[in-house]
Design a protein around this motif. Structure first.
Motif, PDB file in Angstrom:
ATOM      1  N   SER A 294       9.055  -1.589  -6.416  1.00 54.44           N
ATOM      2  CA  SER A 294       9.048  -0.572  -7.535  1.00 54.44           C
ATOM      3  C   SER A 294       7.565   0.022  -7.843  1.00 54.44           C
ATOM      4  CB  SER A 294       9.583  -1.471  -9.010  1.00 54.44           C
ATOM      5  OG  SER A 294       9.738  -0.513 -10.176  1.00 54.44           O
ATOM      6  N   HIS A 295       6.727  -0.911  -7.713  1.00 57.84           N
ATOM      7  CA  HIS A 295       5.366  -0.344  -7.849  1.00 57.84           C
ATOM      8  C   HIS A 295       4.868   0.801  -6.817  1.00 57.84           C
ATOM      9  CE1 HIS A 295       1.145  -1.214  -9.031  1.00 57.84           C
ATOM     10  NE2 HIS A 295       0.796  -0.772  -8.008  1.00 57.84           N
ATOM     11  N   GLU A 296       4.995   0.204  -5.371  1.00 60.52           N
ATOM     12  CA  GLU A 296       4.710   1.358  -4.586  1.00 60.52           C
ATOM     13  C   GLU A 296       5.498   2.714  -4.435  1.00 60.52           C
ATOM     14  OE1 GLU A 296       2.214   0.478  -3.432  1.00 60.52           O
ATOM     15  OE2 GLU A 296       2.026  -1.721  -3.596  1.00 60.52           O
ATOM     16  N   TYR A 297       6.772   2.386  -4.974  1.00 63.29           N
ATOM     17  CA  TYR A 297       7.686   3.678  -4.846  1.00 63.29           C
ATOM     18  C   TYR A 297       7.232   4.617  -6.201  1.00 63.29           C
ATOM     19  CZ  TYR A 297      12.099   6.323  -4.272  1.00 63.29           C
ATOM     20  OH  TYR A 297      12.804   7.407  -3.582  1.00 63.29           O
ATOM     21  N   PHE A 298       6.846   3.690  -7.305  1.00 60.32           N
ATOM     22  CA  PHE A 298       6.302   4.780  -8.449  1.00 60.32           C
ATOM     23  C   PHE A 298       5.026   5.304  -8.089  1.00 60.32           C
ATOM     24  CE2 PHE A 298       4.256   5.183 -12.567  1.00 60.32           C
ATOM     25  CZ  PHE A 298       5.296   5.859 -13.315  1.00 60.32           C
ATOM     26  N   HIS A 299       4.289   4.993  -7.232  1.00 57.64           N
ATOM     27  CA  HIS A 299       3.030   5.520  -6.531  1.00 57.64           C
ATOM     28  C   HIS A 299       3.267   7.016  -5.936  1.00 57.64           C
ATOM     29  CE1 HIS A 299      -0.246   3.008  -7.697  1.00 57.64           C
ATOM     30  NE2 HIS A 299      -0.084   2.031  -7.120  1.00 57.64           N
ATOM     31  N   ALA A 300       4.403   6.887  -5.412  1.00 57.32           N
ATOM     32  CA  ALA A 300       4.780   8.066  -4.693  1.00 57.32           C
ATOM     33  C   ALA A 300       4.486   9.375  -5.549  1.00 57.32           C
ATOM     34  CB  ALA A 300       6.193   8.273  -4.038  1.00 57.32           C
TER      35      ALA A 300
ATOM     36  N   PHE B 223      -3.880   5.214 -12.810  1.00 54.62           N
ATOM     37  CA  PHE B 223      -3.068   5.248 -11.686  1.00 54.62           C
ATOM     38  C   PHE B 223      -2.504   3.760 -11.234  1.00 54.62           C
ATOM     39  CE2 PHE B 223      -5.331   9.090 -11.941  1.00 54.62           C
ATOM     40  CZ  PHE B 223      -4.363   9.864 -11.887  1.00 54.62           C
ATOM     41  N   GLU B 224      -3.056   2.776 -11.274  1.00 55.18           N
ATOM     42  CA  GLU B 224      -2.690   1.528 -11.095  1.00 55.18           C
ATOM     43  C   GLU B 224      -2.039   0.618 -12.157  1.00 55.18           C
ATOM     44  OE1 GLU B 224      -1.628   0.195  -8.250  1.00 55.18           O
ATOM     45  OE2 GLU B 224      -3.205   1.570  -6.978  1.00 55.18           O
ATOM     46  N   GLY B 225      -2.850   1.047 -13.410  1.00 53.85           N
ATOM     47  CA  GLY B 225      -2.148   0.319 -14.634  1.00 53.85           C
ATOM     48  C   GLY B 225      -0.948   0.865 -15.122  1.00 53.85           C
TER      49      GLY B 225
ATOM     50  N   TYR C  27      -7.764  -3.796 -13.649  1.00 54.27           N
ATOM     51  CA  TYR C  27      -7.164  -2.474 -14.325  1.00 54.27           C
ATOM     52  C   TYR C  27      -5.619  -2.362 -13.776  1.00 54.27           C
ATOM     53  CZ  TYR C  27      -8.751  -1.286  -9.442  1.00 54.27           C
ATOM     54  OH  TYR C  27      -8.701  -1.322  -8.121  1.00 54.27           O
ATOM     55  N   TYR C  28      -5.149  -3.351 -13.282  1.00 58.02           N
ATOM     56  CA  TYR C  28      -3.941  -3.396 -13.029  1.00 58.02           C
ATOM     57  C   TYR C  28      -3.154  -4.092 -14.256  1.00 58.02           C
ATOM     58  CZ  TYR C  28      -3.886  -2.548  -7.963  1.00 58.02           C
ATOM     59  OH  TYR C  28      -4.248  -2.147  -6.749  1.00 58.02           O
ATOM     60  N   GLN C  29      -3.658  -5.217 -14.579  1.00 60.56           N
ATOM     61  CA  GLN C  29      -3.027  -6.034 -15.728  1.00 60.56           C
ATOM     62  C   GLN C  29      -3.440  -5.445 -17.043  1.00 60.56           C
ATOM     63  OE1 GLN C  29      -4.224 -10.021 -14.221  1.00 60.56           O
ATOM     64  NE2 GLN C  29      -1.983 -10.314 -14.098  1.00 60.56           N
TER      65      GLN C  29
ATOM     66  N   LEU D 114       0.858  -1.213  -0.007  1.00 58.15           N
ATOM     67  CA  LEU D 114      -0.154  -0.119  -0.110  1.00 58.15           C
ATOM     68  C   LEU D 114       0.912   1.298  -0.059  1.00 58.15           C
ATOM     69  CD1 LEU D 114      -2.948   0.866   0.017  1.00 58.15           C
ATOM     70  CD2 LEU D 114      -2.869   0.712   2.428  1.00 58.15           C
ATOM     71  N   GLU D 115       0.624   2.260  -0.900  1.00 62.38           N
ATOM     72  CA  GLU D 115       1.287   3.345  -1.240  1.00 62.38           C
ATOM     73  C   GLU D 115       1.248   4.229  -0.160  1.00 62.38           C
ATOM     74  OE1 GLU D 115      -0.695   1.866  -3.114  1.00 62.38           O
ATOM     75  OE2 GLU D 115      -2.112   3.540  -3.896  1.00 62.38           O
ATOM     76  N   HIS D 116       1.976   5.259   0.010  1.00 59.21           N
ATOM     77  CA  HIS D 116       1.929   6.443   1.205  1.00 59.21           C
ATOM     78  C   HIS D 116       2.693   7.610   0.311  1.00 59.21           C
ATOM     79  CE1 HIS D 116      -0.745   4.451   3.672  1.00 59.21           C
ATOM     80  NE2 HIS D 116      -0.087   3.284   3.529  1.00 59.21           N
TER      81      HIS D 116
END
Ligand SMILES: [Zn+2]
Length: 599
Positions: free
Chosen positions: A282-288, A316-318, A386-388, A247-249
């Motif tokens: 990598s995924h969660e960091y990109f969300h920053a 945002f997720e994809g 919506y991810y894949q 989970l991103e923050h």
């Protein structure tokens, strides 16, 4: 005025946190307090308030009457005095989304524990975090993205500060005994905490690899003066036997992973599991950047009491799911071949499911609250990820831009354009309108790809991957997928790899569905030979596509017979292969896209 919160892990054995909220000058008409119904980033109503065990209010040293107005809102009786709420929260959700406490460790998201005084959410907050009762001082550590108050050393129990309530609940806290790594990314300190026993953990390798991943992300968004948009960043990690999620923050993320996925001393290779872990990081960091800062208008600000609808989660997720592995490839942590293999797997999963033809990405985003986050056995036939599929649309868009601009523009330019809008707007940033991505693509690249993008996202059209991949010198091959015969030939998936052969999912139009098999049926015999999860594929391997078989299965403890014809045309597997005969320009575009070719 400062809103004063305090959290005490009062009874770790009973999984109870004690929480107090102190508020000066409450609303004289009766102050309202509410707990969020959901946690931003995890799009489901979770009703955290159901874990509040008992709640009392004090004013001027006396008990104050509190009335409950709905499932997560309380109103105090009128008073001129300062109010203190005190309550207990049961915390036994070992996920990245809520709160957990036991005698070994604790983790919490503010959204699950901290009531907001309504109307006062923009005031600054102070959170005092106490060590658990009965635990020797100094034996538990603490890590959070919150800023330590003066007098508290970061990483110790004490007082922490937040500018407002939204920051307070956007900084989860991990406590207990954990392994801890530190590294700098372009001058900004980063830390990673790992709770849970991991044999011979190679922290140095983690630090080195995470540095490379994070630096690649920063340089993507800020190529000229690379600098992260935060003063520090923390990865809060829980290693378990089986589990995966994040989970991103704004300046941290919470991760849960398999302990076996983490690198051990002496491990030289990048195992499949470690790739999975690096992909999560990598995924969660990109969300920053993408969603914590660049965000839809629907999240500006979040309404924490109810669903926040947007048709843009595919962006945002994809897009984040697209860049997670891509950035590993560019950083040299995935070889080109490994990256192409991973893309092929995603393509295979999406294209094998009929859901993508029934629900658009925009619809899937909008309905995330009741569909993607609440999947049942029919999800492969009804819910598109919506991810894949969002990642595949990002790929298609990236390739279309690269192809049409002759390699001069790419999706990175779109991300940088979106990022610049956030930076230029500052506090007046209003977020991206629901049709704003098409506009961003046009402005960032000068290309008009609106029709195609809308057909892929608002409609259900598949991008023409074969043609698009030619721009980067890649051939798309369709191969017979017989690696999972029960899926390929029967069109079903089983619940587990051991025990009884219970059907978990039945795929649209497949032989199992046509013969009347249902989720929940327990397969017993195939042509009079016993079926178990371990034996089913071996039994099927002796047959050919189109053969007739007889299956016996229990449904509600009644034995049924099903006559099936094995699929004549099993769903294909997609494989991406480098075309050695592609033009030099296409080869160069491929390197620019996913990095150099290595082993
Ligand atoms: Zn995500």
């Amino acid at each position: 005025m400062t809103i004063r919160y305090a959290i005490r892990p009062a009874d770790p054995g009973a999984h109870l946190f004690h929480v107090t909220v102190g508020l000066e000058r409450p609303d004289p008409q009766g102050q309202h307090f509410a707990l969020p119904a959901w946690n931003p980033g995890s799009y489901m109503i979770r009703e955290f308030a159901r874990h509040i065990v008992r709640l009392t209010a004090l004013a001027g040293g006396r008990k104050l009457r509190v009335e409950k107005l709905d499932k997560h809102t309380w109103r105090c009786a009128r008073t001129e005095e300062d109010v203190t709420l005190a309550y207990e929260v049961y915390a036994f959700d070992l996920s990245v989304r809520a709160a957990y406490l036991d005698p070994e460790q604790a983790f919490f998201n503010g959204a699950a524990l901290l009531l907001a005084p309504l109307g006062r959410e923009l005031e600054d907050c102070r959170l005092d975090i106490f060590p658990p009762a009965g635990v020797r001082a100094g034996s538990w550590q603490l890590l959070t993205g919150l800023q330590a108050a003066r007098g508290t050393r970061a990483g110790e129990f004490g007082a922490y500060l937040a500018r407002d309530y939204s920051e307070l609940i956007d900084c989860p806290v991990q406590m207990g005994r954990f392994a801890q790594g530190r590294f700098d990314v372009l001058g900004v300190p980063h830390q990673i905490a790992i709770s849970g026993r991991v044999a011979r953990l190679d922290l140095h390798r983690l630090e080195a690899d995470l540095t490379r991943v994070c630096e690649a992300h920063v340089r993507l968004f800020e190529p000229r003066q690379p600098r992260p948009p935060f003063e520090r960043y923390v990865f809060l990690t829980l290693a378990v036997d089986e589990g995966y999620g994040g989970l991103e923050h704004r300046n941290s993320c919470a991760l849960i992973c398999r302990r076996d996925d983490l690198p051990h001393l002496g491990m030289k290779e990048t195992t499949e599991g470690y790739r999975r872990f690096l992909g999560l990081v990598s995924h969660e960091y990109f969300h920053a950047w993408n969603v914590k800062r660049i965000r839809p208008q629907a999240f500006s600000p979040y309404d924490l009491g109810r669903e926040n609808y947007t048709r843009l989660l595919w962006a945002f997720e994809g897009f984040t799911a697209y860049y997670d592995d891509l950035m590993l490839a560019r950083a040299g942590l995935l070889s080109q071949a490994q990256y192409l293999e991973a893309l092929g797997r995603t393509m295979t999963t999406v294209m094998q499911r009929s859901a993508r033809l029934k629900q658009s990405l925009a619809e899937s985003s909008f309905d995330a609250w009741i569909k993607y986050y609440r999947q049942d056995e029919n999800a492969p036939n009804s819910v598109v990820s919506y991810y894949q599929k969002g990642a595949l649309v990002a790929l298609a868009l990236d390739l279309a831009i690269r192809g049409e601009s002759g390699g001069r523009r790419c999706l990175d330019d779109v991300m940088r354009w979106l990022w610049r809008q956030w930076r230029l707007a500052g506090p007046s940033y209003r977020g991206i309108e629901e049709d704003g991505i098409v506009d961003a693509v046009t402005r960032a690249t000068g290309l008009d790809l609106g029709r195609a993008l809308r057909a892929w996202t608002e409609g259900t059209r598949d991008p023409d991957f074969s043609t698009l991949l030619l721009a980067v010198g890649i051939r798309l091959e369709r191969k017979l997928a017989l690696d999972s015969p029960h899926f390929a030939l029967l069109g079903l998936k089983l619940q587990g790899a051991s025990g009884e052969a219970r059907v978990a999912q039945v795929f649209d139009g497949g032989p199992a569905q046509q013969a009347g098999l249902s989720p929940g049926d327990v397969l017993m015999a195939l042509d009079e030979l016993r079926v178990t999860p371990a034996k089913l594929d071996a039994l099927l391997a002796r047959y050919s596509p189109g053969d007739a078989i007889q299956m016996l299965a229990f449904r509600r403890e009644e034995l049924k017979r099903f006559d099936l014809r094995l699929a004549r045309q099993p769903p294909p597997r997609f494989v991406l292969e480098v075309d050695e005969r592609a033009s030099a320009a296409a080869q160069r575009r491929r390197v620019a896209w996913c990095g150099e070719r290595r082993r």
